[in-house]
Design an enzyme around this catalytic site. Sequence first.
Site, PDB file in Angstrom:
ATOM      1  N   LYS B  10       0.838  -1.199   0.000  1.00 34.21           N
ATOM      2  CA  LYS B  10       0.000   0.000   0.000  1.00 34.21           C
ATOM      3  C   LYS B  10       0.882   1.263   0.000  1.00 34.21           C
ATOM      4  O   LYS B  10       1.972   1.263   0.554  1.00 34.21           O
ATOM      5  CB  LYS B  10      -0.869  -0.031   1.256  1.00 34.21           C
ATOM      6  CG  LYS B  10      -1.837   1.099   1.375  1.00 34.21           C
ATOM      7  CD  LYS B  10      -2.832   0.859   2.485  1.00 34.21           C
ATOM      8  CE  LYS B  10      -3.615   2.131   2.736  1.00 34.21           C
ATOM      9  NZ  LYS B  10      -4.191   2.697   1.487  1.00 34.21           N
ATOM     10  N   LYS B  15       7.669   0.843   1.096  1.00 37.58           N
ATOM     11  CA  LYS B  15       8.297   0.096  -0.009  1.00 37.58           C
ATOM     12  C   LYS B  15       9.630   0.712  -0.408  1.00 37.58           C
ATOM     13  O   LYS B  15      10.620  -0.008  -0.593  1.00 37.58           O
ATOM     14  CB  LYS B  15       7.395   0.137  -1.248  1.00 37.58           C
ATOM     15  CG  LYS B  15       6.113  -0.591  -1.129  1.00 37.58           C
ATOM     16  CD  LYS B  15       5.320  -0.467  -2.424  1.00 37.58           C
ATOM     17  CE  LYS B  15       4.863   0.950  -2.712  1.00 37.58           C
ATOM     18  NZ  LYS B  15       4.023   1.503  -1.646  1.00 37.58           N
ATOM     19  N   LYS B  41       4.888   8.535  -7.593  1.00 38.19           N
ATOM     20  CA  LYS B  41       5.530   9.440  -6.625  1.00 38.19           C
ATOM     21  C   LYS B  41       7.021   9.644  -6.892  1.00 38.19           C
ATOM     22  O   LYS B  41       7.637  10.566  -6.372  1.00 38.19           O
ATOM     23  CB  LYS B  41       5.352   8.862  -5.210  1.00 38.19           C
ATOM     24  CG  LYS B  41       4.544   9.726  -4.279  1.00 38.19           C
ATOM     25  CD  LYS B  41       4.797   9.398  -2.827  1.00 38.19           C
ATOM     26  CE  LYS B  41       4.491   7.961  -2.461  1.00 38.19           C
ATOM     27  NZ  LYS B  41       5.181   7.577  -1.200  1.00 38.19           N
ATOM     28  N   ASP B 128      -1.573  -0.103  -4.483  1.00 40.74           N
ATOM     29  CA  ASP B 128      -2.955   0.234  -4.123  1.00 40.74           C
ATOM     30  C   ASP B 128      -3.952  -0.282  -5.149  1.00 40.74           C
ATOM     31  O   ASP B 128      -5.081  -0.611  -4.813  1.00 40.74           O
ATOM     32  CB  ASP B 128      -3.104   1.744  -3.966  1.00 40.74           C
ATOM     33  CG  ASP B 128      -2.284   2.250  -2.803  1.00 40.74           C
ATOM     34  OD1 ASP B 128      -2.764   2.167  -1.656  1.00 40.74           O
ATOM     35  OD2 ASP B 128      -1.150   2.699  -3.035  1.00 40.74           O
TER      36      ASP B 128
HETATM   37  N1  LIG Z   1       9.878   1.383  10.293  1.00 44.27           N
HETATM   38  C1  LIG Z   1       9.728   2.699  10.133  1.00 44.27           C
HETATM   39  N2  LIG Z   1       9.798   3.535  11.192  1.00 44.27           N
HETATM   40  C2  LIG Z   1       9.627   4.858  11.032  1.00 44.27           C
HETATM   41  N3  LIG Z   1       9.390   5.469   9.851  1.00 44.27           N
HETATM   42  C3  LIG Z   1       9.311   4.693   8.748  1.00 44.27           C
HETATM   43  C4  LIG Z   1       9.476   3.280   8.824  1.00 44.27           C
HETATM   44  N4  LIG Z   1       9.361   2.778   7.562  1.00 44.27           N
HETATM   45  C5  LIG Z   1       9.123   3.818   6.741  1.00 44.27           C
HETATM   46  N5  LIG Z   1       9.101   4.979   7.450  1.00 44.27           N
HETATM   47  C6  LIG Z   1       8.837   6.313   6.898  1.00 44.27           C
HETATM   48  O1  LIG Z   1       7.546   6.297   6.317  1.00 44.27           O
HETATM   49  C7  LIG Z   1       7.527   7.139   5.159  1.00 44.27           C
HETATM   50  C8  LIG Z   1       6.942   6.395   3.966  1.00 44.27           C
HETATM   51  O2  LIG Z   1       7.829   5.422   3.543  1.00 44.27           O
HETATM   52  P1  LIG Z   1       8.065   5.124   1.985  1.00 44.27           P
HETATM   53  O3  LIG Z   1       9.158   4.104   1.927  1.00 44.27           O
HETATM   54  O4  LIG Z   1       8.269   6.382   1.212  1.00 44.27           O
HETATM   55  O5  LIG Z   1       6.668   4.473   1.577  1.00 44.27           O
HETATM   56  P2  LIG Z   1       6.183   3.928   0.149  1.00 44.27           P
HETATM   57  O6  LIG Z   1       7.374   3.855  -0.748  1.00 44.27           O
HETATM   58  O7  LIG Z   1       5.568   2.605   0.438  1.00 44.27           O
HETATM   59  O8  LIG Z   1       5.150   4.906  -0.355  1.00 44.27           O
HETATM   60  C9  LIG Z   1       8.954   7.631   4.949  1.00 44.27           C
HETATM   61  O9  LIG Z   1       9.047   8.939   5.457  1.00 44.27           O
HETATM   62  C10 LIG Z   1       9.791   6.680   5.784  1.00 44.27           C
HETATM   63  O10 LIG Z   1      10.968   7.274   6.293  1.00 44.27           O
HETATM   64 MG   LIG Z   2       7.675   4.820  -2.529  1.00 40.90          MG
END
Ligand SMILES: Nc1ncnc2c1ncn2[C@@H]1O[C@H](COP(=O)(O)OP(=O)(O)O)[C@@H](O)[C@H]1O
Ligand SMILES: [Mg+2]
Lengths: 267, 267
Positions: B10, B15, B41, B128
């Site tokens: 999601k 990811k 994104k 998603d």
């Molecule tokens: N285990 C964790 N603890 C704290 N913050 C986290 C953790 N995993 C991810 N984040 C934060 O959550 C946010 C979203 O992560 P992201 O990897 O960009 O998500 P996605 O790629 O799935 O959209 C980022 O700011 C990341 O630093």
């Molecule tokens: Mg991402």
Amino acid sequence: TLIQVAVYGKGGIGKSTVSANVSYLLAETGQKVLQIGCDPKHDSTRLLLEGREQTTVLDYIRRTPPYDRRLEDVVLSGVKGVQCVEAGGPEPGIGCAGRGILSTFETLKNLGIDDMGFDVKLYDVLGDVVCGGFAVPLRNEYADGVYLVTSGEFMSVYAANNILKGIRNFDKGIPRVAGIILNQRGMENESDIVERFAEAVRLPIVARIPRSGLFAKAESAGRTLAELYPDSDAAKEFEKIAAHIMSIKDDRAELLESRPLNDAQME
Amino acid sequence: TLIQVAVYGKGGIGKSTVSANVSYLLAETGQKVLQIGCDPKHDSTRLLLEGREQTTVLDYIRRTPPYDRRLEDVVLSGVKGVQCVEAGGPEPGIGCAGRGILSTFETLKNLGIDDMGFDVKLYDVLGDVVCGGFAVPLRNEYADGVYLVTSGEFMSVYAANNILKGIRNFDKGIPRVAGIILNQRGMENESDIVERFAEAVRLPIVARIPRSGLFAKAESAGRTLAELYPDSDAAKEFEKIAAHIMSIKDDRAELLESRPLNDAQME
Ligand SMILES: Nc1ncnc2c1ncn2[C@@H]1O[C@H](COP(=O)(O)OP(=O)(O)O)[C@@H](O)[C@H]1O
Ligand SMILES: [Mg+2]
Ligand SMILES: Nc1ncnc2c1ncn2[C@@H]1O[C@H](COP(=O)(O)OP(=O)(O)O)[C@@H](O)[C@H]1O
Ligand code: SF4
Ligand SMILES: [Mg+2]
């Protein structure tokens, strides 16, 4: 007159919660309301159906030949007479995820939905991608006004901004944005973050729904918070949204242009 | 040999964080790694590029005639030599949101990506909706194995189950699921919830990443946590994922069938 509004936002942000509560309150004041769930998750109207299962339109048309289709099989009457529809979605990986929405609108039209004489139509729409069927409610013949549900989390604000881009790209020129609904996650600086965003995109924050344990309680009871806890702060915020929809209907509130931020401004 | 893995989940679940950290660790052990961001994104490889901006492939091909296109314009070399690509996406509301992914794969192929001799290709894909371009990495010629990133929140588990449905519908018969990566949100009963799901779908939990303030710190520094805090618990969990990918590559770990739950089982 008929007012059509769409509620968009990132998955899980609270669109269905907002939609069901607002539909309930509008119906309570005597409005004839239709709520159409446009999320493949098909759980938009659950809190209005007193435990009844709803067949999605997509499933229904798959198994029912055209001549046997009847409106009452897919439009269920919920609490306070809110009429409920779930579009449904195709199996993941098979075709366009928003396909249920287009099929739903066509089917409802063919089965005579417009003879039912609604005052308000509310579309609860997945906003993670603004394409295919998910962009259909943004067409002129559907949503007159669009609400964006967001929290202070960057992901949901980013999604809200994306939806604004979709609105701007889809139907240029006509102001279509009703406003922002802040559904609080309960994080630090949440109000500031969303206020700064609202200011930057020049949109009003129509309601600030508090994070509340009452939602889980109402959900366990299979009812809306507005029904079970009408005097709560959260219910008061939903009333603001219902009132805002009515004021758009009566031309007392204005719809605004979509002015999304570019990548740099999203900081 | 080349191993190709896809990281699905999601939006906002982590990811890109998982992908960048795992790519870093694999490259640190000498693997030649390609990370392709498949989320509109386009921020998958940010933590590997030491502050440099990356042009998305979709933007690049829009403004560059075919004869002028060069691989090095869209494949940037990041820390530890991880090769980075961002697919990008179309403007919201204009065409299929996953369009950048298909264009990216074709463009990379035409510009000779396979002459670069990679050991690992990692696709970071929005989960998603499992349709259009977002389903492309699930094709046989791309992901050998798929990881699902989830937290204990119902929305992310629901999305993970949806992705499993997509995998099952897309390429029947060949076991393609590598496992579940629990990225902890820090909520009550989180481990239990995800363990029950993992058990029900008969998949291993490959890593349990703790919620940690180190992520925000590393992010402010524009680096991966694995680079700045190699001795942290979170880094150790990323090492488990890197090791798991290597064991799939060497045929020591098995890939599993996709057995999504139906609506009723999702409770
Ligand atoms: N285990 C964790 N603890 C704290 N913050 C986290 C953790 N995993 C991810 N984040 C934060 O959550 C946010 C979203 O992560 P992201 O990897 O960009 O998500 P996605 O790629 O799935 O959209 C980022 O700011 C990341 O630093
Ligand atoms: Mg991402
Ligand atoms: N303000 C709130 N406080 C607490 N829980 C909330 C709040 N708003 C929504 N929720 C809960 O969050 C979950 C997701 O909401 P939902 O309306 O289904 O999201 P969406 O329709 O956007 O996917 C539901 O379990 C709901 O009860
Ligand atoms: S248009 Fe959007 S919903 Fe339809 S297949 Fe493409 S990404 Fe999926
Ligand atoms: Mg919903």
